[in-house]
Every structure is written in structure tokens, then in C-alpha cells.
Design an enzyme around this catalytic site. Structure first.
Site, PDB file in Angstrom:
ATOM      1  N   HIS A  70       0.816  -1.224   0.000  1.00 39.80           N
ATOM      2  CA  HIS A  70       0.000   0.000   0.000  1.00 39.80           C
ATOM      3  C   HIS A  70       0.847   1.270   0.000  1.00 39.80           C
ATOM      4  CE1 HIS A  70      -3.716  -2.127   0.395  1.00 39.80           C
ATOM      5  NE2 HIS A  70      -3.435  -2.605   1.597  1.00 39.80           N
ATOM      6  N   ALA A  71       2.114   1.173   0.370  1.00 38.13           N
ATOM      7  CA  ALA A  71       2.959   2.370   0.472  1.00 38.13           C
ATOM      8  C   ALA A  71       3.127   3.008  -0.898  1.00 38.13           C
ATOM      9  CB  ALA A  71       4.318   2.002   1.060  1.00 38.13           C
TER      10      ALA A  71
END
Length: 488
Positions: free
Chosen positions: A182-183
């Protein structure tokens, strides 16, 4: 619980330096091809396990100081997985690869310098500053050890990928946290600080001349950060199987997580999303998606290496994912992926929040990496939601992959003066439809290859296939569907 279970006592780690191939326990043995050497000896040499594992108990230091209640991204996640692998005897068969901290230069192949600086500064923030900064982002927590653990997690995935490319090991499992998919380029998100898989991919391409990478993300959540990192890159395929629910499931990006997101510019078709419309998907649905979309595209793409964002929150029993993929299901998916890229396969842990489920699922994958066959699955019976989803994915992607048929075109894709469907094919379809509506004749396959190609959908017969006498004839009158072959 015994927390010191990484199994490294007395066993040196393997640290891979750029462009160096260390001689270690995991290195391929030289084979002396002498006369009289038995074939069994050669087989035993090549069948020795060459599976790597990355684990460092210090990654548990990243913890939640924001509230007293339990957080799903529990530091024990990696501990229970490592304990399960050790207790079953698998750890003794694996090559231990040492995790190390990712460098700023490596991380910034994906992330901005501002993002790197922010993460670094968290090591010196007060608790109040940590809580305040974390609240400004989407679903993360911070403490003073977060930066170190995130660097260790990302660097560990890089080291395992390097070991696979160098040939020290054939495949491997990165038991790391915090997760990464998700980063995004400029911010942490969804329990993720650095995008481990994306950074490792870029390091391989820059330092190890790896040209094509296939990234499969089977985490229950869409890997928004990884997709964005490679959305315009024609040499990286990002394929995600995730719960979508019309954009209402985390991370909630309705456009980027749907099957209509296909990549940009020259990379169209290199982003493949398989968005489940609801919870409750099973082994059958995932295996069906693999057989119809994932594996055909992967074979056609022919990658140099395969990296899996291996979240186990689609597993049976996970409180967030609410799907029903069994350890056997994960084992079969791993088994299929091993056939790609000469077996160069890395599984990097992402999500998964039921400690029992993730440990059993991870173990099933590790056993397959070590060479064991996956346990038997039941009959494959995908549900209707799965069939509809895969149909839409194929409709969307068929323009970019020869392995997906038939090819579907939208009217806006048509160039001036271009026919989307050949006129001869249109006539075939017209004749077939009319023959059925008027005479109840249905198409039948022809065993002869040339005839079958020429008379596709034109060899027809009545519904009664058990008549004693069958008469073949050609019709030469265009009004009676010229060159059609019929059986009465």
C-alpha cells in the site's frame, strides 16, 4: 511462546553483495560428469533444496502506541509463521538469508526523498508527535523503531531477490514486516511504510540486469502503491486478485482497483486487476482465475523473475478478508507459479491477520517451494460472481494478450475504415444463427484441422445425432448459404 526461534544459532547468514556469488550451503554443487556416475547421483544433486528464507526478530519492534486495543498488524505475525516453519522441520532445509537495512538510494528508486526523510525522522519523535503524524496518514501507526523495522523489512526482500537472481537459491520466502504494497511513492499507507516489492523490483532491474518482472498480488486488498509504481512500465506486469466491492473495500480507489485499470502508454495490458465483487471467494474461484487469466498471461509475458505480494488475509478464518482460501489453495497457486522464470520465485509477506491462518498458509507455500506437492484440492466449481468477473477481465485484457480469446473490441477502439470483425466471420455467424432458427441445426466440430478451420460454425447437424443415415452435401446457391456444410 519461545520468541527466539529464528534458527540461526551456529548457522551463518548469507549476505548477498552486488554482482558476487558467495559459496555457501545454498550454492549449487558442481557436478563431475565422469563415466560410470549413476543417474541417481545426478538427480540427487539437482534435487537438493535451494529455498531461501529471510527473517529477523527485530522486525517485531515496530508496534502500536496509539491505543491500548489490539491492532491487526500484530508483531507476532512473523513470529508464529517462523515458529510453524521451524516446528515442522522445514527451516532446517532452507538457506537463511540475512536481512539488512535498505539504503536511501535504493528506497528512492521508488519513493521520494521527502518520504524517506519523514520515515527517518520518526526515530526521534516523541510519542505525541508520532501519534499526531500517524493520524495524518491513512491507516498506519508509528513508534521510534518503525523506521528501522521498515528499512530491515525492505532490505530483507531485496536480499532474498538478489539471492534468487544470483543462483544462491532458486526461490524463497520473505517473512517480513511491516508490509509494503500500500505504500505509495510519497507516503505510507495501510500498515505499510516502504513498498518492499516495488523497491526490490527496481533494485533488480538497475543492478542485476533483470529485464522483465511479473508481480502477483494475492493479498485481499488491492496493492495501490505497487500498481502506481509500475503503471506506465511495459516491462513489469502487476496482477492483483483482490476484494473490491465496487470500490467500497479498502483501499477504496474505485477506478484504479477495477478491471478497467490496464496500465498507461506503452504499458497497456501490463496492469491486470481481478476485482472480486464480494467476500466469500474460495479456492475454486482463485484457481479458476489462475487458469483463465494469471497463468496464460504470465506464460505469454515470459518474465525473468516472479515476485508475489503474499498476503494471507484471503485465507479461511481471516477477520478482515472474509474469504475462504485454504492452505492447499495457496499451495496450488505457488506450485503453478514455480513453473515460470525457471523457478525464480519470491514470496514476500504482506497482510494476514489471523495468526493461525497465516502460519498454516505460509507453511503450505514454503513446503511447495521446498519441492513438496501441494495437498489435494476438491472439485473446482467457481461461483457465478467469479465467472462474471473473469469474463469482464478477459473482455478488457484480450486486446493486449494473444492468449486470451476471443478478442473483444469496443466501438471507440475502431480506427476509421477498420472492420472490428472480418466480413467472412460476420456471414458465418449470420448463417449459423439462421440455420438454427429455421431448421434447428447446430454447429458441430470437425476432426480434420483444415476443414475445421475453414468451416468453423458451418458444419451443422440436427439435434438428433442418432439417426442411422447421415447425408452430406454442399450448397452452392448463395441464397441457401453458399459453401455451408450441413448434416441432416
Amino acid at each position: 511462546m519461545d520468541m527466539d526461534i529464528d534458527g540461526t544459532d551456529g548457522k551463518p547468514y548469507v549476505l548477498i553483495e552486488p554482482r558476487k556469488l558467495p559459496v555457501t550451503k545454498g550454492s549449487r554443487n558442481r557436478v563431475n560428469y565422469t563415466n560410470g556416475e549413476s543417474s541417481n547421483s545426478l538427480l540427487n544433486t539437482f534435487s537438493e533444496p535451494k529455498t531461501g528464507i529471510v527473517y529477523d526478530r527485530r522486525m517485531r519492534y515496530h508496534g502500536n502506541i496509539h491505543e491500548d486495543e489490539h491492532h491487526p498488524e500484530d508483531p507476532k505475525r512473523i513470529t508464529v509463521i517462523q515458529e510453524k516453519i521451524k516446528n515442522t522441520g522445514c527451516l532446517n532445509k532452507m538457506v537463511l538469508i540475512k536481512a539488512r537495512e535498505v539504503s536511501a538510494e535504493e528506497a528512492c528508486l521508488v519513493h521520494t526523498e521527502d518520504h524517506w526523510d519523514f520515515v527517518t525522522k520518526t526515530a526521534h519523535m516523541s510519542d505525541n508527535e508520532l501519534i499526531k503524524n500517524a493520524d495524518e496518514y491513512n491507516s498506519i501507526y508509528l513508534n521510534n523503531e518503525t523506521a528501522f523495522c521498515a528499512r530491515l523489512s525492505c532490505g530483507g526482500v531485496i536480499e532474498l531477490c538478489k539471492a534468487v537472481v544470483d543462483g544462491t537459491v532458486t526461490n524463497g520466502f520473505a517473512n517480513v514486516r511491516p508490509p509494503g504494497h500500500h505504500a505509495e511513492i510519497n507516503e505510507p499507507m495501510g500498515f505499510c511504510i516502504f513498498n518492499n516489492v516495488a523497491v526490490a523490483t527496481q533494485c533488480l532491474r538497475k543492478h542485476y540486469n533483470v529485464e522483465k518482472v511479473f508481480i502477483l498480488d494475492w493479498d485481499i486488498h488491492h496493492g495501490n502503491g505497487t500498481q502506481k509504481a509500475f503503471y506506465n512500465d511495459p516491462n513489469v506486469v502487476y496482477c492483483s486478485i483482490h476484494r473490491y466491492e465496487n470500490g467500497h473495500f479498502y483501499p477504496g480507489d474505485k477506478a484504479l482497483a477495477n478491471y478497467t485499470a490496464i496500465g498507461g502508454g506503452e504499458a497497456k495490458g501490463k496492469t491486470i486487476n481481478i476485482p472480486w465483487p464480494r467476500a466469500g471467494m474460495t479456492d475454486s474461484d482463485y484457481i479458476f482465475a489462475f487458469n483463465k487469466v494469471v497463468m496464460p498471461i504470465a506464460y505469454e509475458f515470459s518474465p525473468d523473475i516472479v515476485i508475489v505480494s503474499a498476503g494471507f488475509d484471503a485465507a479461511e478464518g481471516d477477520p478482515i478478508g472474509e474469504n475462504h482460501v485454504t492452505p492447499s489453495g495457496f499451495g496450488h497457486m505457488t506450485h503453478m507459479l514455480k513453473t515460470l522464470a525457471n523457478g525464480k520465485l519470491i514470496l514476500a509477506l504482506e497482510g494476514g491477520y489471523n495468526l493461525d491462518s497465516i502460519s498454516k498458509s505460509a507453511l503450505a507455500c514454503v513446503k511447495v517451494l521446498l519441492g513438496e506437492p501441494p495437498s489435494k484440492l476438491g472439485p473446482i466449481n467457481p461461483n457465478q460472481d467469479c465467472l462474471e468477473t473473469i469474463h469482464q477481465v478477459i473482455r478488457t485484457q484480450s486486446k493486449y494478450w494473444n492468449c486470451l480469446a476471443p478478442v473483444y473490441y469496443a466501438t471507440e477502439d475502431r480506427l476509421p475504415g477498420q472492420l472490428l470483425v472480418d466480413m467472412a466471420e460476420m456471414l458465418k455467424m449470420y448463417r449459423t444463427r439462421n440455420l438454427y432458427s429455421k431448421y434447428k441445426l447446430i454447429p458441430v466440430p470437425l476432426s480434420d484441422g483444415k476443414l475445421g478451420q475453414r468451416f468453423t460454425n458451418l458444419a451443422c447437424c440436427s439435434g438428433d445425432l442418432f439417426r442411422k443415415e447421415v447425408v452430406f452435401f454442399f450448397v452452392h446457391d448463395m441464397a441457401d448459404f453458399r459453401h455451408g456444410l450441413f448434416i441432416y
